[in-house]
Design an enzyme around this catalytic site. Structure first.
Site: not given
Ligand code: CP
Length: 312
Positions: A54-55, A82, A104, A132
């Site tokens: 999603r993100t 590497k 992320r 998040h």
């Molecule tokens: N909710 C969420 O962060 O989903 P993803 O891990 O798919 O990005």
């Protein structure tokens, strides 16, 4: 504000302003050609050191709707394999001209550390168990629209159910929901709660069934299967019996109550009922709203005073 690392970076007024900006982004997203030139010439790079459905796609879509250039960094096919360090990776990509990194990382604090190595804006797309923030914003927007709560969440009763201890979504949502005035209860077996909840603006419960009829929002978290290997759960079946959303539990929710989940879902564990059959489910609305919220965040950080409401 240059970065978005945590919900702590935002006060209640900021939250309201971002949610109002999201209204404009929803209107843009509903147009036949959902694109405005607001971020033309800006370069947004997605750096995902952890998997995402999603993100990552949501930020990519958001940046494109604002006409930014986008670059997706693939860890598995990069020189990280590497042994290139995080700092060298950031400095190398930044040297190509980057306005924002969407990051992320499995380590809490990695996005904060990256702010020291580049002048670009850093947006935290999930770091370890820590934060998040755009998930919390899209969740607030979904509640705001789903329950018609434009002025705030005063009096709303929200339960967040599941693996609170390891959840960056729970930490971010608790802060954001409480800042907007909601009454938040975290619901979990003791092994899936943090050792201390000092400073968390929440009540704690181990009994989901007693809460159900009074809830305005039931927010389910993903049960991370590895927690069973750590012996934090006796079995997924037992978890499901006590905390899973079955049809019988869904029937005890108030008719207006929303059912939410950040995804990815474990069907048959925390989500036993078919979410497509639940009248209160807004799980796909969360995904749709995520694009508009991320447009708002990108515009907030990178926009140069353009009045978006006058954008063509
Ligand atoms: N909710 C969420 O962060 O989903 P993803 O891990 O798919 O990005």
């Amino acid at each position: 504000m240059r970065h978005l690392l945590s919900i702590d970076d935002l006060d209640a007024d900021d939250l309201h302003r971002l949610l109002e900006l999201t209204d404009h982004m929803m209107e843009i997203s509903s147009r036949p050609i959902p694109k405005v030139p607001a971020l033309r010439g800006k370069n947004v790079v997605s750096l995902f050191f952890e998997d995402s459905t999603r993100t990552r796609t949501s930020f990519d879509t958001a940046a494109k709707r604002l006409s930014a250039d986008t670059m997706n960094f693939s860890v598995s096919s990069s020189s990280v394999s590497k042994g290139e360090s995080l700092r060298d990776t950031i400095e190398t990509i930044a040297a190509m001209g980057v306005d924002a990194f969407v990051v992320r990382h499995r380590s809490s604090g990695a996005p904060q550390m990256i702010t020291r190595w580049t002048n670009a804006s850093i947006i935290n797309a999930g770091d370890g168990w820590h934060q998040h923030p755009t998930q919390a914003l899209l969740d607030c927007y979904t509640i705001r629209t789903g329950l018609n709560r434009r002025d705030g969440f005063d009096g709303l009763r929200i339960a967040i159910v599941g693996d609170i201890k390891h959840s960056r979504v729970a930490r971010s949502d608790v802060q954001a929901f409480a800042a907007l005035g909601a009454h938040v209860t975290v619901v979990a077996p003791p092994t899936l709660l943090p050792p201390s909840l000092d400073g968390w603006p929440v009540e704690v419960s181990h009994d989901l069934d007693s809460l159900l009829p009074d809830l305005d929002v039931l927010y389910l978290l993903r049960v991370q299967r590895e927690r069973m290997e750590e012996a934090l759960l006796p079995s997924l079946h037992e978890y499901s019996l006590l905390y899973g959303l079955t049809d019988a539990r869904a029937a005890r929710l108030a008719p207006h109550a929303l059912v939410m989940h950040p995804g990815p879902m474990n069907r048959g564990v925390e989500m036993v009922a078919d979410p497509g059959e639940l009248s209160g489910s807004v799980i796909l609305n969360q995904v749709t709203n995520g694009v508009a919220v991320r447009m708002a965040v990108l515009f907030w950080l990178l926009g140069s005073g353009t009045d978006l409401t006058e954008a063509p």
